[in-house]
Design a protein around this motif. Structure first.
Motif, PDB file in Angstrom:
ATOM      1  N   GLN A  18       0.928  -1.293   0.139  1.00  0.00           N
ATOM      2  CA  GLN A  18      -0.052   0.043  -0.003  1.00  0.00           C
ATOM      3  C   GLN A  18       0.816   1.119   0.134  1.00  0.00           C
ATOM      4  N   LEU A  19       2.186   1.165   0.567  1.00  0.00           N
ATOM      5  CA  LEU A  19       3.084   2.296   0.522  1.00  0.00           C
ATOM      6  C   LEU A  19       3.839   2.193  -0.589  1.00  0.00           C
ATOM      7  N   LEU A  20       4.162   1.354  -1.333  1.00  0.00           N
ATOM      8  CA  LEU A  20       5.114   1.528  -2.400  1.00  0.00           C
ATOM      9  C   LEU A  20       4.494   0.671  -3.584  1.00  0.00           C
ATOM     10  N   GLY A  21       4.218   1.462  -4.860  1.00  0.00           N
ATOM     11  CA  GLY A  21       3.765   0.931  -5.801  1.00  0.00           C
ATOM     12  C   GLY A  21       4.408   0.165  -6.629  1.00  0.00           C
ATOM     13  N   VAL A  22       5.873  -0.044  -6.549  1.00  0.00           N
ATOM     14  CA  VAL A  22       6.428  -0.954  -7.278  1.00  0.00           C
ATOM     15  C   VAL A  22       6.118  -2.471  -6.770  1.00  0.00           C
ATOM     16  N   LEU A  23       6.034  -2.468  -5.278  1.00  0.00           N
ATOM     17  CA  LEU A  23       5.774  -3.951  -4.745  1.00  0.00           C
ATOM     18  C   LEU A  23       4.279  -4.355  -5.246  1.00  0.00           C
ATOM     19  N   ARG A  24       3.404  -3.134  -5.068  1.00  0.00           N
ATOM     20  CA  ARG A  24       1.962  -3.601  -5.485  1.00  0.00           C
ATOM     21  C   ARG A  24       1.829  -4.047  -6.832  1.00  0.00           C
ATOM     22  N   GLU A  25       2.616  -3.487  -7.752  1.00  0.00           N
ATOM     23  CA  GLU A  25       2.538  -3.782  -9.039  1.00  0.00           C
ATOM     24  C   GLU A  25       3.088  -5.311  -9.332  1.00  0.00           C
ATOM     25  N   ALA A  26       4.207  -5.534  -8.684  1.00  0.00           N
ATOM     26  CA  ALA A  26       5.019  -7.024  -8.717  1.00  0.00           C
ATOM     27  C   ALA A  26       4.235  -8.064  -8.087  1.00  0.00           C
ATOM     28  N   GLY A  27       3.148  -7.529  -7.315  1.00  0.00           N
ATOM     29  CA  GLY A  27       2.511  -8.815  -6.448  1.00  0.00           C
ATOM     30  C   GLY A  27       3.216  -9.392  -5.394  1.00  0.00           C
ATOM     31  N   VAL A  28       4.034  -8.682  -4.721  1.00  0.00           N
ATOM     32  CA  VAL A  28       4.970  -8.735  -3.645  1.00  0.00           C
ATOM     33  C   VAL A  28       4.948  -7.856  -2.351  1.00  0.00           C
ATOM     34  N   VAL A  29       5.320  -8.497  -1.315  1.00  0.00           N
ATOM     35  CA  VAL A  29       5.555  -7.720  -0.087  1.00  0.00           C
ATOM     36  C   VAL A  29       7.327  -7.399   0.110  1.00  0.00           C
ATOM     37  N   ASP A  30       7.703  -6.442   1.020  1.00  0.00           N
ATOM     38  CA  ASP A  30       8.945  -6.341   1.179  1.00  0.00           C
ATOM     39  C   ASP A  30       9.564  -7.378   1.777  1.00  0.00           C
ATOM     40  N   ALA A  31      10.578  -8.107   1.001  1.00  0.00           N
ATOM     41  CA  ALA A  31      11.241  -9.145   1.647  1.00  0.00           C
ATOM     42  C   ALA A  31      12.198  -8.660   2.862  1.00  0.00           C
ATOM     43  N   GLY A  32      12.839  -7.706   3.013  1.00  0.00           N
ATOM     44  CA  GLY A  32      13.680  -7.212   4.176  1.00  0.00           C
ATOM     45  C   GLY A  32      12.657  -6.998   5.359  1.00  0.00           C
ATOM     46  N   ALA A  37      13.108 -15.360 -16.189  1.00  0.00           N
ATOM     47  CA  ALA A  37      11.881 -15.218 -14.926  1.00  0.00           C
ATOM     48  C   ALA A  37      12.004 -16.363 -14.200  1.00  0.00           C
ATOM     49  N   VAL A  38      11.997 -16.484 -12.865  1.00  0.00           N
ATOM     50  CA  VAL A  38      11.979 -17.630 -12.162  1.00  0.00           C
ATOM     51  C   VAL A  38      10.678 -17.647 -11.566  1.00  0.00           C
ATOM     52  N   ARG A  39       9.613 -16.779 -11.828  1.00  0.00           N
ATOM     53  CA  ARG A  39       8.173 -17.085 -11.325  1.00  0.00           C
ATOM     54  C   ARG A  39       7.480 -16.128 -12.163  1.00  0.00           C
ATOM     55  N   SER A  40       6.034 -16.214 -12.336  1.00  0.00           N
ATOM     56  CA  SER A  40       5.285 -15.541 -13.008  1.00  0.00           C
ATOM     57  C   SER A  40       5.081 -13.985 -12.084  1.00  0.00           C
ATOM     58  N   ALA A  41       4.804 -12.847 -12.879  1.00  0.00           N
ATOM     59  CA  ALA A  41       4.797 -11.846 -12.249  1.00  0.00           C
ATOM     60  C   ALA A  41       4.219 -10.498 -13.309  1.00  0.00           C
ATOM     61  N   ARG A  42       3.790  -9.574 -12.528  1.00  0.00           N
ATOM     62  CA  ARG A  42       3.587  -8.421 -13.347  1.00  0.00           C
ATOM     63  C   ARG A  42       4.341  -7.214 -12.980  1.00  0.00           C
ATOM     64  N   VAL A  43       5.038  -6.763 -13.785  1.00  0.00           N
ATOM     65  CA  VAL A  43       6.155  -5.667 -13.697  1.00  0.00           C
ATOM     66  C   VAL A  43       6.124  -4.725 -14.618  1.00  0.00           C
ATOM     67  N   ASP A  44       6.014  -3.555 -14.131  1.00  0.00           N
ATOM     68  CA  ASP A  44       6.118  -2.209 -14.848  1.00  0.00           C
ATOM     69  C   ASP A  44       4.759  -2.447 -15.824  1.00  0.00           C
ATOM     70  N   GLY A  45       3.736  -2.775 -15.538  1.00  0.00           N
ATOM     71  CA  GLY A  45       2.572  -3.004 -16.514  1.00  0.00           C
ATOM     72  C   GLY A  45       2.618  -4.210 -17.450  1.00  0.00           C
ATOM     73  N   ARG A  46       3.758  -5.095 -17.322  1.00  0.00           N
ATOM     74  CA  ARG A  46       4.034  -6.170 -18.295  1.00  0.00           C
ATOM     75  C   ARG A  46       3.672  -7.627 -17.417  1.00  0.00           C
ATOM     76  N   GLU A  47       3.125  -8.588 -18.145  1.00  0.00           N
ATOM     77  CA  GLU A  47       2.734  -9.734 -17.734  1.00  0.00           C
ATOM     78  C   GLU A  47       4.146 -10.510 -18.077  1.00  0.00           C
ATOM     79  N   VAL A  48       4.883 -11.045 -17.323  1.00  0.00           N
ATOM     80  CA  VAL A  48       5.982 -11.888 -17.206  1.00  0.00           C
ATOM     81  C   VAL A  48       5.586 -13.509 -16.852  1.00  0.00           C
ATOM     82  N   PRO A  49       5.830 -14.054 -17.802  1.00  0.00           N
ATOM     83  CA  PRO A  49       5.464 -15.739 -17.621  1.00  0.00           C
ATOM     84  C   PRO A  49       6.594 -16.375 -17.018  1.00  0.00           C
TER      85      PRO A  49
END
Length: 526
Positions: free
Chosen positions: A169-183, A430-442
């Motif tokens: 909710q605080l960092l758009g790049v996380l939201r778009e990539a479908g991940v939370v902060d690893a650290g 890519a080691v997993r499917s993701a959505r990054v910078d508006g692109r679908e990455v299989p």
């Protein structure tokens, strides 16, 4: 307290070890070198080695040793930031003789302050946010009737996990990539381990978040100081505040160490003005054992067979046999590491010292090694110039300007200019499917990154590399270097070079076999 410190560190290490692989998988870009969990684990491991089986004369000695070990063992962004959290907590605990619920809350607040202070431009939605939220929860928990140490730690851990879930909710790049902060997840897991240690209870497994990740934080800032004088002395009959003395010394130089034992304080620092340091310290007591050495004039002994001291040396972080051979042929001392295997600050420091030079150019060649390299700049006796190269290909280009016999300032400036004029790109799977910078990455697709940003997705390395290079040529690239890694066969390499040359008849293309793992191709454009 020293014995308990070892148990606490061991518990945190065990908890993180159980989740390190899961944390590694949380990455904004689905690249195969996600290593946040591993870097945090190795940082804790260095503290565990320092504290296990050791006996310290004081709480201060124990926690200072732990803080130092964390810094020396720190790897990558996450490891360096974790080391600063440990340092901040240790600074608080060093002034206490207990480990109560209130002490723990204060230590978390110290960790928060030091972590935020260590970042040039703090970013919310990261592990910084998580430690801040955990510290506030610990302080609030103290207000509850009968709140003991386990209850306060558990409150901090629960809030840390809640904070991790809020990071997208605080960092758009996380939201778009479908991940939370690893650290941030690493911080929460460490708190779980501390709770298990003090309560003896098994930690309830937190539900796996639907989102998670680790953004690219600004590098840790470490100012490059002049060489100066190595200054050491004792203050006898010390009367005053050791922290005030230490703060002043940190403002006067680098490599500062202030160790107190009752009314005796030993000071060590590197400074351009030793007279001012001695004059200030004399306010606190009588000086003895004064030693001042001009480090620009002295010739340091490096042991048997050591080479004569040089004006300038180069240290490069690299992986791949071909890359090592090229760096060494250009005069660099190579530290093995990089993608997926970040070297520690201690590894880099040893290489800097082994170079035997007054000044050293340090090429991290990976964005996650840059903050560790900048920490070394504040530890080494040599003057260290960190060039923030983020790929091996960029490091090799920078080495074109290296001249060990030249005037250090001029050589470093030329190398900086080369780096400033580069665009760096990488191609990997890519080691997993993701959505990054508006692109679908299989999962399994090849992806192209330019200066860390996703620009191409495709089914073949040649297809993606051609897209990447076309963009670089369109931006005015005159020279493109293709650094071939593992997984790229000769047929693909030949086809790729042919297609890149066809992009512009005036384009100069160089092809080198580096052998780096994980990334079959690195590209640098000038």
């Amino acid at each position: 307290m020293a014995v308990r410190l070892a148990f606490i560190v061991a518990a945190a290490h065990a908890a993180l070890k159980a989740h390190a692989a899961r944390i590694d998988e949380l990455n904004v870009y689905p690249v195969p070198d996600g290593d946040t969990g591993t870097n945090m684990l190795l940082t804790l491991e260095s503290v565990l080695k320092e504290t296990s089986g050791c006996s310290y004369d004081s709480v201060e000695a124990a926690v200072k040793a732990g803080a130092r070990a964390a810094l020396m063992g720190a790897r990558g962004n996450s490891g360096v930031i974790l080391s600063q959290m440990i340092r901040g907590a240790c600074e608080v605990l060093a002034r206490r003789t207990t480990f109560t619920a209130e002490d723990f809350a204060a230590a978390l607040e110290g960790a928060e302050r030091r972590a935020y202070a260590s970042i040039r431009q703090p970013v919310e939605g990261t592990m910084l946010t998580v430690i801040r939220d955990a510290a506030r929860a610990a302080r609030e928990a103290l207000k509850e009737k009968g709140a003991d140490l386990p209850a306060v730690i558990r409150a901090a851990a629960r809030e840390a996990h809640a904070s991790v879930r809020r990071t997208p909710q605080l960092l758009g790049v996380l939201r778009e990539a479908g991940v939370v902060d690893a650290g941030g997840l690493g911080v929460a897991v460490i708190l779980d381990g501390l709770y298990a240690c003090v309560s003896g209870k098994r930690v309830e497994e937190e539900p796996a978040p639907e989102e998670g990740g680790a953004p690219d934080l600004e590098a840790i800032h470490a100012a490059e100081e002049a060489w100066g004088y190595c200054t050491e002395f004792f203050v006898n009959g010390f009367s005053g505040d050791p922290e005030a003395l230490e703060r002043w010394m940190h403002g006067a130089g680098k490599s500062v160490l202030v160790v107190s034992d009752d009314d005796l304080v030993k000071v060590h620092l590197h400074t351009q003005d030793p007279g001012a340091a001695l004059s200030y310290a004399s306010r606190y007591g009588r000086l003895s054992g004064v030693k001042v050495e001009d480090m620009e004039a002295q010739v340091r002994s490096r042991g048997e067979g050591a080479a004569p001291e040089k004006n300038l040396a180069a240290v490069a972080v690299s992986r791949g046999e071909g890359n090592r051979e090229m760096f060494e042929a250009m005069g660099a001392l190579v530290v093995e590491g990089g993608q997926g295997a970040n070297p520690s600050a201690a590894d880099l420091l040893r290489a800097v010292e082994r170079s035997g030079a007054r000044e050293v150019v340090l090429l991290p060649n990976n964005k996650n090694v840059v903050p560790t390299a900048e920490q070394v700049a504040g530890m080494a006796e040599a003057r260290v110039h960190v060039l923030p190269t983020t790929t091996i290909a960029a490091g090799l280009s920078a080495m074109v300007g290296y001249d060990p016999e030249g005037e250090p300032e001029e050589v470093v400036e030329e190398m900086r200019e080369i780096v400033g004029g580069l665009r760096s790109a990488e191609v990997t799977r890519a080691v997993r499917s993701a959505r990054v910078d508006g692109r679908e990455v299989p999962e399994g697709a090849f992806i192209g990154l330019v200066d860390g940003r996703l620009v191409a997705v495709g089914e073949s390395v040649v297809e993606v590399a051609e897209q990447v290079c076309r963009g670089l040529v369109g931006e005015g690239a005159e020279l493109i270097t293709l650094l071939l890694g593992e997984g790229l066969d000769e047929e693909e390499a030949g086809l790729l070079a042919e297609r890149v040359r066809a992009l512009d008849e005036e384009l100069e293309v160089e092809v080198k076999r580096g052998g780096q793992p994980l990334y079959p191709l690195q590209v640098v454009a000038e």
